[in-house]
Design an enzyme around this catalytic site. Structure first.
Site: not given
Ligand code: ACO
Length: 423
Positions: A302, A358, A263
């Protein structure tokens, strides 16, 4: 049957229930109409709207974020964090007299009881600032027992003022403790953000005044973090608040939620990633690793924003202003290159992965001199008004009760206790 309705049929009994769809939700009570013992299974609340709220409008598909109807871009450009805090809590922007009173009240509640100083001396020098923040916020509840009277509107406002006024003081005290510096007390002639920066950085200089560009940049960052509807920490605030805990305890609980790396801690991960990449030349190889699924591109993607994060656009501009003062940072060059490469790559385009808030916030904080474990503390200062606005909304909402979800029990059936010698 109206087009804007939903019908659910229980195939066990053949009974159906119909309910209207309004604001993109339907009342789950319709399920219980079919069978009082039937509940919806929704791990992590992915499909659940836990409340009706008029605070923050978040449209992830179109990259829209509005507080009380005002676009985040306008608030970041034209407002101040304290004014935004007033807006979130009261629902309207203050007029001149209200603004003056609000700023006065916040300014005059920034001190914290001296006993908190003795309390803080008990922490090890390397205690995590979020651990200290959570503990001190909870401890404030013991200093203001009248905060438990949550039904008195005026009393609520005093406690809200105290939380928003004192949270930067607590934050700065946690930093001073970690580096062994004496605590620097608030002064009344500086505004909220400048006062906080002074409490952080002033050493042996009673006239220390923070750089106005940096103070303004931090103010913008606090605005961007002030609310984001039903995220993990806000849901915690509402959950604990629903048990009618006082606001200091509920804010302490919300701060615990924020403390988690999934988070509040993502911007720290961005800095770690940029250090790991090490140089611009290594960016393409790192992107290939991301595409092979070996690592995440931190600061990208996101759960709700699937086009762009409007906060990221504002932050990028703020970053330019900050670096003009602090000088460039080699990590920024890596970040810019990463963004450039990723935004052209079909892996990221197809998955709608864009920089989130972020991606640049950690870089700004680092350039300003904040240690990495302090980034989440800054987030907590920014988010406090949002938490409190949700707390007030919860208390005033006649449909709300103590939060108490149900579960699908999947454990062992009834069995008899076996004596330890017989196991
Ligand atoms: N890098 C690479 N691949 C990614 C990333 C990433 N940062 N984020 C998502 N993907 C990919 C997933 O692997 C998935 O690929 P697939 O379809 O081949 O399996 C696809 O994109 C969809 O991703 P989901 O996991 O379904 O996205 P979700 O909405 O569940 O996750 C999250 C969102 C947790 C923010 C994710 O994008 C992530 O882990 N990002 C990196 C961490 C981050 O920056 N967090 C801050 C969020 S903002 C905040 O909290 C204030």
């Amino acid at each position: 049957m109206s087009e804007n309705s939903i019908t659910i049929t229980d195939n066990r009994s053949g009974r159906s229930a119909t309910a209207p769809i309004e604001h993109g939700v339907f009342p789950s009570a319709m399920v219980r109409e079919l069978d009082k013992g039937l509940f919806m299974y929704d791990p992590a609340f992915l499909s659940t709207a836990s409340c009706a709220s008029s605070i923050t409008d978040l449209d992830g598909a179109n990259g829209i974020l509005r507080y009380r109807g005002y676009p985040i871009e306008q608030l970041a450009e034209q407002s101040t964090f304290l004014e935004v805090a007033y807006l979130l809590i009261h629902g309207e922007l203050p007029d001149k007299a209200e603004h003056e009173q609000w700023v006065h009240d916040i300014t005059f509640h920034t001190y914290i009881h001296e006993n908190i100083g003795s309390f803080m001396r008990g922490f090890n020098h390397d205690a995590h600032p979020m651990g200290m923040m959570v503990s001190v916020m909870a401890a404030l509840s013991t200093f203001y027992p009248e905060a438990k009277d949550i039904d008195d509107t005026q009393n609520r406002l005093i406690q809200i003022t105290r939380v928003i006024a004192k949270i930067p003081t607590i934050a700065a005290f946690t930093y001073r403790h970690s580096v062994g510096l004496p605590r620097e007390y608030p002064v009344n002639h500086l505004d909220y953000t400048a006062n906080f920066l002074r409490m952080m950085w002033a050493v042996a200089d009673p006239n220390h005044e923070p750089d106005p560009v940096l103070a303004k940049a931090l103010d913008v960052l606090l605005i961007l973090h002030a609310d984001h509807e039903q995220n993990c920490s806000t849901t915690t605030m509402r959950t604990v608040g629903s048990a009618q805990a006082d606001p200091f305890i509920a804010v302490a609980a919300a701060t615990c939620g924020l403390y988690g790396p999934l988070h509040g801690g993502a911007n720290e991960q961005v800095i770690n990633m940029l250090h790991e990449i090490g140089s611009i030349d290594e960016v393409p190889a790192y992107v290939e690793r991301v595409k092979r699924g070996e690592v995440l591109l931190q600061g990208f993607g996101h759960r709700v924003y699937k086009n762009f994060d409007p906060r990221a656009t504002i932050i990028k501009k703020t970053a330019d202003e900050v670096f003009a003062v602090t000088g460039t940072n080699p990590l920024l060059d890596i970040a810019l290159k990463l963004e450039e490469v990723a935004l052209k790559d079909s892996y990221f385009i197809d998955r709608k992965l864009y920089p989130n808030v972020d991606f640049y916030s950690g870089l700004i904080y680092e350039a300003m001199g904040f240690p990495m474990d302090f980034f989440t503390v800054l987030f907590a200062i920014g988010r406090a008004p949002g938490w409190l606005a949700h707390w007030v909304e919860l208390i005033n909402d006649p449909e709300q009760k103590i939060y108490r979800p149900r579960q699908a029990y999947i454990g062992t059936e009834a069995r008899d206790y076996v004596d330890i010698d017989a196991r």
